[in-house]
Scaffold this motif. Structure first.
Motif, mmCIF file in Angstrom:
data_model
loop_
_atom_site.group_PDB
_atom_site.id
_atom_site.type_symbol
_atom_site.label_atom_id
_atom_site.label_comp_id
_atom_site.label_asym_id
_atom_site.label_seq_id
_atom_site.Cartn_x
_atom_site.Cartn_y
_atom_site.Cartn_z
ATOM 1 N N ALA A 100 197.463 26.617 61.588
ATOM 2 C CA ALA A 100 197.538 26.827 62.962
ATOM 3 C C ALA A 100 198.528 27.946 63.044
ATOM 4 O O ALA A 100 198.202 28.958 63.930
ATOM 5 C CB ALA A 100 198.015 25.710 63.831
ATOM 6 N N PHE A 101 199.449 27.955 62.249
ATOM 7 C CA PHE A 101 200.548 28.990 62.462
ATOM 8 C C PHE A 101 199.820 30.331 62.133
ATOM 9 O O PHE A 101 200.093 31.289 62.724
ATOM 10 C CB PHE A 101 201.665 28.683 61.195
ATOM 11 N N TRP A 102 199.104 30.260 60.730
ATOM 12 C CA TRP A 102 198.555 31.726 60.622
ATOM 13 C C TRP A 102 197.493 32.159 61.493
ATOM 14 O O TRP A 102 197.306 33.155 61.787
ATOM 15 C CB TRP A 102 197.833 31.592 59.135
ATOM 16 N N ARG A 103 196.877 31.160 62.199
ATOM 17 C CA ARG A 103 195.951 31.267 63.065
ATOM 18 C C ARG A 103 196.340 31.927 64.467
ATOM 19 O O ARG A 103 195.908 32.814 65.103
ATOM 20 C CB ARG A 103 194.859 30.235 63.516
ATOM 21 N N ASP A 104 197.716 31.481 64.796
ATOM 22 C CA ASP A 104 198.337 31.860 65.865
ATOM 23 C C ASP A 104 199.006 33.431 65.628
ATOM 24 O O ASP A 104 199.505 33.863 66.998
ATOM 25 C CB ASP A 104 199.224 31.166 66.153
ATOM 26 N N LEU A 105 199.003 34.102 64.480
ATOM 27 C CA LEU A 105 199.542 35.298 64.455
ATOM 28 C C LEU A 105 198.400 36.308 65.107
ATOM 29 O O LEU A 105 197.298 36.184 64.713
ATOM 30 C CB LEU A 105 199.733 35.785 62.936
ATOM 31 N N GLN A 106 199.265 37.188 65.894
ATOM 32 C CA GLN A 106 198.384 38.208 66.695
ATOM 33 C C GLN A 106 198.603 39.601 66.509
ATOM 34 O O GLN A 106 199.790 39.972 66.000
ATOM 35 C CB GLN A 106 198.804 37.751 68.151
ATOM 36 N N PRO A 107 197.675 40.322 66.685
ATOM 37 C CA PRO A 107 198.063 41.740 66.316
ATOM 38 C C PRO A 107 199.240 42.318 67.303
ATOM 39 O O PRO A 107 199.348 41.859 68.441
ATOM 40 C CB PRO A 107 196.723 42.629 66.626
ATOM 41 N N GLY A 108 200.333 43.099 66.684
ATOM 42 C CA GLY A 108 201.425 43.460 67.590
ATOM 43 C C GLY A 108 201.041 44.889 68.397
ATOM 44 O O GLY A 108 199.694 45.241 68.349
#
Length: 355
Positions: free
Chosen positions: A63-71
């Motif tokens: 979930a941590f990696w899934r939650d990374l969003q484009p800046g």
């Protein structure tokens, strides 16, 4: 044992550590940079291989990696233009880089890591780079000044062993770079913050603020063989694949004023107790990692993360098996093994830096 990062295949380091323990060569200290820091913290925090692997493969980590969003700067056209400029610019770190606003991905500060240390756990030292400039200086000519100080986060014994250490890049052969001439040690930084800042590679993530200072990741010294030799009599580390000339080498040159492949040649020419050969990882584990993807519809560069926890867990298992097999093979070979030395010779088409 050095966990040198350089990608998001963190599971290989858990496998490498397990192989070293099974071979009767359990490391006393794990020296980690970039993603290797995350694996080192998991090793220190949990008592056995099964629980370490399960933590890294957990739904929470997925979930941590899934939650990374484009800046805000992750537009495709902008990325292509800036990468092209860096590729054709030949100067070494000519200006103070924008590490506050020029990045691809938004990442939360908190990493899902175990707390505390397991009994009989190895010591952990984490590489980071302290910024020697503020946001107001971005874009100004560097003028030959250092912009980063390599900083090692660890315990009091680590700090004592590193006292007075010169930078690995202090020799004139490294040219006009942006790294300070000394290595600093920090015993106050919490391990979870050290791990978070160590993965903050420039142009991927924003620099990390802590206690009034800013830091970039372990890329400031991704292959810390000199630090490792100050901390231990015997060093085990990876034989890595070269950097690509299109994106990575120009980024190193623009920010650090260094050539990543020159650094690799220098490190690979050194004698260590064992070289763990991960030079084919891009082909063997081509998809078993979190990696960049182009989202043309949204005009964004994003991260391709396995769509479900089960697939993610299988990828971690593949990484673990790769790391275990390569480390077990390396630790069976004597130091100076002819096969390993031939591979070093093939890589070293240039010359290592002579002090």
């Amino acid at each position: 044992m050095v966990f040198a990062g350089g990608g998001m295949r963190f599971g290989i380091y858990l496998g490498m550590y397990a192989a070293a323990c099974d071979a009767g060569r359990k490391p006393d200290v794990l020296l980690a940079s970039c993603g290797g820091a995350l694996a080192a913290a998991i090793v220190q925090g949990l008592p056995d291989d099964a629980r370490r692997k399960a933590w890294l493969a957990s739904p929470a980590m997925h979930a941590f990696w899934r939650d990374l969003q484009p800046g805000p700067q992750a537009g495709i056209a902008r990325l292509v233009v800036r990468a092209t400029r860096r590729r054709f610019a030949r100067q070494r770190a000519p200006r103070v880089p924008d590490l506050f606003g020029d990045y691809l991905f938004e990442a939360p500060m908190h990493l899902p890591l175990p707390s505390g240390a397991a009994a009989d756990a190895p010591a952990v030292a984490v590489i980071g780079g302290r910024l020697l400039f503020g946001e107001a200086e971005v874009g100004r000519p560097r003028g030959g000044r250092p912009l980063f100080e390599e900083t090692v986060f660890g315990d009091a014994r680590t700090a004592a062993l590193l006292q007075g250490m010169a930078s690995p890049f202090a020799a004139p052969c490294w040219g006009d770079h942006a790294v300070a001439g000394t290595v600093a040690a920090d015993v106050a930084m919490p391990l979870d913050v050290a791990c978070r800042l160590s993965i903050a590679d420039f142009f991927y993530f924003r620099c990390v603020a802590h206690a009034g200072r800013h830091y970039i990741g372990g890329v400031v010294d991704l292959f810390p063989i000199e630090v490792a030799r100050r901390l231990a009599d015997e060093v085990v580390m990876e034989f890595k694949q070269p950097f690509d000339q299109g994106l990575s080498i120009p980024a190193w040159r623009a920010v650090l004023g260094l050539d990543g492949n020159q650094r690799l040649r220098h490190v690979h020419a050194q004698q260590v107790a064992a070289w763990i050969d991960s030079s084919d990882i891009r082909s063997v584990l081509a998809r078993q990692q979190v990696h960049r993807r182009i989202d043309w519809h949204r005009n964004r560069v994003g991260l391709a993360v396995p769509p479900d926890p089960a697939t993610y867990a299988r990828h971690i298992e593949d990484q673990w098996q790769y790391g275990y097999a390569r480390a077990a093979e390396a630790l069976r070979r004597p130091a100076g093994d002819a096969r390993a030395m031939r591979k070093v010779d093939r890589f070293n088409q240039g010359q290592p830096c002579a002090y």
